[in-house]
Each structure stands twice: as C-alpha cells, then as structure tokens.
Design an enzyme around this catalytic site. Structure first.
Site, short mmCIF file in Angstrom:
data_model
loop_
_atom_site.label_atom_id
_atom_site.label_comp_id
_atom_site.label_asym_id
_atom_site.label_seq_id
_atom_site.Cartn_x
_atom_site.Cartn_y
_atom_site.Cartn_z
CD GLN A 234 -2.79 -1.17 2.47
OE1 GLN A 234 -2.59 -0.41 3.41
NE2 GLN A 234 -3.74 -2.09 2.50
CE1 TYR B 290 -12.67 11.24 16.72
CE2 TYR B 290 -10.48 11.96 17.36
CZ TYR B 290 -11.80 12.26 17.05
OH TYR B 290 -12.24 13.55 17.10
CD GLU C 130 -13.87 4.25 13.74
OE1 GLU C 130 -13.93 3.37 14.61
OE2 GLU C 130 -13.19 5.31 13.88
CE1 TYR D 275 -9.93 -7.08 6.60
CE2 TYR D 275 -7.79 -7.05 7.67
CZ TYR D 275 -8.78 -6.39 6.97
OH TYR D 275 -8.64 -5.06 6.63
CG HIS E 61 -3.04 -0.49 7.82
ND1 HIS E 61 -3.72 -0.91 8.93
CD2 HIS E 61 -3.63 -1.09 6.76
CE1 HIS E 61 -4.69 -1.74 8.56
NE2 HIS E 61 -4.64 -1.86 7.23
#
Length: 413
Positions: free
Chosen positions: A128, A298, A288, A309, A192
């Site tokens: 990513q 948060y 979210e 998963y 991430h």
C-alpha cells in the site's frame, strides 16, 4: 458521456425538513429545518453486517438512502494514469495527481495528461506504499510550493513521511524537494500508511498516519510516544505546531493532534464550519467517519465496530468506552473509504456542503448529507463503473474529479 437521471426511492418527501429516523429508518419525526428538499428511502447498504454490534446512537450506521434529484454527467476523461493516489486542483483549473510509483501528472478538465513529473524522493511502492496524498501551499500561485506524503524507505523498513518542493516553471520536475517530517518508528511492513495531507485555516499541515496493520504495531495507535495511527499537526518546516493539544500521558509527542486511528485515508475541512472530518479503514466491518476534535482519542484498537479478518473479535469486543470518541458514522460491511472532499459550489445546490468519499472495496463514490454533525442521508454514485475510487476533489469549475486505482480520471458535473 453518461448522463445519470435519478430515480426516486419510496420514502418521505421533505419540504424544508430533516427526518430523524429509527434504526429501521421507517419511523421518522421532524427535528430541524434545512434549505433543500430530500427524498428518503431505505439504506443503500442491503448486505448483512459482519457483526451484531449495536450502534451507539440512531443514525450512526445505515442512514436513509437519498437520491440526487438533478441530472449530472460522469465522463471518463482519461485512462492514461498509472495507479493514481491523490488529486488536487490547481489555481488555473487543471489537476495535479500523484502516481503511486513516485511521479506526478497534470491533467486538464478535458483529459489531456502531462508527461510524468519527476524530482521527488524515492518511494517504497510495495503493498500500500508509494507516493500518496498531496496539497498545495496556500500561496502556490506565487511560490509554486507543494507538500506531499510518501512511503520513505529506511534501514530496517519504511515509514510515512512528508516532503515539500517547488513545481518548476516548465512543469517537468519538482525542485528543492526536502523531507520535513517522518512518522517514526520505522517498521518493516507494506500496509497502513494513512497518507492524506491538507492545510488547516491557521496555515499548519494536518497529516494522517496509519498504525501499520500488524499486531506488532497496532497498539502504537494508543501510544503517545509513537507517530503511528495518528493525525499530526506540523508547521511548513515540519515542526510541531505551537498550539497543538497537550496529551496527559508521559512522553507525548508535540506534533500529535489526535490518536487512536487505524488507517486514515481521508481528510477534509468543512467549507462553512471549518471542522475537520476524517475517514478511516476499519478491519472486517467498522469503517469510520470521524469529526476530529483536538486532543481526542478515537479508540483503535481498544474500541471498534469491526472484527478480525479471520472472524475473531478484536480485543475485548468493546464498542464504547469513556474518554474515547465514537465515529459519527460507520459502515458494516466495509466500503473502504479513501480520499474525500466537501462540495462547495452552486452548480448542484443539493450537493452543497455534502461530503463525497472515494470507496475502494465498495467501488463507488459515497455521498453523505450531513446536518449538525450527523449523517442524515447516503447515496452511492457511479456504483456500476466497477472501479476502486481512490480520491475525489472539487475542481475550479465546480465539477467533481475522481481518480481510480485502475487509472481512470472522471469528471462529474
């Protein structure tokens, strides 16, 4: 060219009223006055949720479905991009786009695309990672300065970093590229990174960072001594903003603005209120939308509306705890929210101040109607295109421009 003529779902017609609905979305009452008329229908999500977790309040998930009442066109104006990730509008109406492998492109509103712009630091584009979000200096028209986020290769792994540079007058390269901030610690992973960046109204940079996904780093989202899983607020020199919130835990980094995030790939400032909104990837369920408050926690991974998963619960399977913020809205199953923008143009009056979010696994653009800090309606745009929508921005012409992982550039007007 595709012209989209909305169909009207069965539901209540609001003439100057918002409906506040129960979880079933069919028992409603009026509670506020708005300027435009909406037609409410069943939620757009019809699949079973991954969990049986109860929302904290009515409307936190599966808001009433809404439909754009006016025609709009959605054109694929280019297919020449290669894994685009971030898009922003230039003052002259053209678009500046990042490509994951480490180059920029400039596109016109008619789809003409420049050759790759080089001169940026080397990126680690595995998984990513790569060249991620981008924004312009508020004085770009005079200084041509850019700021961007990228995956910075380091000994022992990589990290999310912020750099700045100047777009050359010939628009072929970026000059004086300098790394101004690194979200340490370094980690050997490929997931991430977060990666969105924008200026707040005080001239400071807001940057989202991911917690790097693995169990080994996940807990660092709650660690104020780590920059992973955070929103950081820094100066244009890469230093902590002087008026950042203070965290009570010892050893807190001065650049931290909020903590407890998983993989935040969306940031947008409301054009009227100035509020900062953030979109975040959950695990299996629990994507979210958050209204960001300085100094707030948060919750990830302590509280979540998602599961592993594998299907296993996360932590103690808790969704609410004192001192941890609730998402304004969550999706279960996930849509994988990525780049987002508030619409702020008169062309589509009903879209004004609505939030538009690129959806990756959901393969559509989310439109959210937000009133008084709550989501009161949701629509899915371009759901039949079978594209992973990575980012969306408003152009100077009042159109929305969206990029997809598959290399398309859309103009929506």
């Amino acid at each position: 060219m595709k012209t989209f003529t909305p169909f009207f779902l069965k539901g209540a017609v609001l003439f100057g009223l918002i409906l506040s609905c129960t979880a079933g979305l069919y028992s409603c009452k009026t509670n506020d006055v708005i300027q435009d008329t909406m037609v409410l229908g069943p939620p757009v999500e019809t699949n079973h949720a991954e969990t049986d977790y109860a929302p904290a309040f009515v409307g936190q998930t599966r808001a009433p479905g809404v439909t754009t009442r006016s025609n709009y066109t959605a054109n694929v104006i280019s297919t020449q991009l290669t894994s685009p990730w971030g898009i922003t509008s230039l003052p002259d109406g053209r678009l500046l786009i990042t490509q994951k492998a480490g180059t920029l492109r400039i596109a016109t509103a008619t789809g003409e695309v420049s050759e790759p712009i080089t001169g940026l630091p080397t990126v680690d584009a595995a998984g990513q990672g790569g060249l991620l979000g981008i924004c312009l200096d508020p004085n770009f028209a005079s200084n041509r300065r850019l700021y961007w986020v990228f995956t910075d290769p380091q000994a022992g792994g990589n990290l999310t970093a912020v750099a700045r540079g100047v777009l050359a007058a010939n628009e072929r390269q970026v000059e004086n590229a300098t790394v101004i901030y690194r979200a340490t610690p370094v980690y050997a992973g490929t997931l991430h990174y977060g990666g969105r960046i924008l200026f707040d109204r005080t001239g400071h940079l807001l940057v989202s960072t991911g917690e790097r996904s693995d169990l080994a780093t996940r807990a660092q989202a709650q660690d104020v001594g780590s920059a992973l899983g955070k929103i950081v607020r820094i100066t244009t020199e890469g230093q902590a903003a002087a008026d950042n919130p203070t965290f009570t835990q010892g050893g807190a980094r001065a650049e931290l603005y909020t903590i407890g995030h998983r993989n935040p790939q969306g940031l947008a400032i409301h054009p009227e209120t100035g509020d900062l909104w953030q979109g975040e990837h959950g695990p299996r369920g629990g994507d979210e939308l958050n209204l960001i408050k300085p100094g707030a926690n948060y919750g990830w991974p302590t509280i979540t509306y998602g599961i592993e998963y594998s299907g296993a619960v996360i932590g103690d399977a808790i969704q609410q705890l004192p001192g941890m913020e609730q998402p304004v809205y969550y999706w279960d199953p996930v849509v994988s929210p990525s780049g987002m923008t508030f619409y702020n143009h008169s062309h589509h009056a009903a879209w004004r101040h609505n939030l538009f979010i690129g959806s990756l696994s959901g393969q559509h653009i989310v439109r959210l109607v937000i009133r008084d800090g709550k989501v009161v309606g949701e629509e899915r745009l371009l759901a039949g295109e079978n594209q992973r929508f990575r980012d969306v921005t408003q152009g100077a012409d009042g159109a929305l421009y969206a990029i997809t992982d598959q290399g398309r550039l859309y103009r929506i007007y």
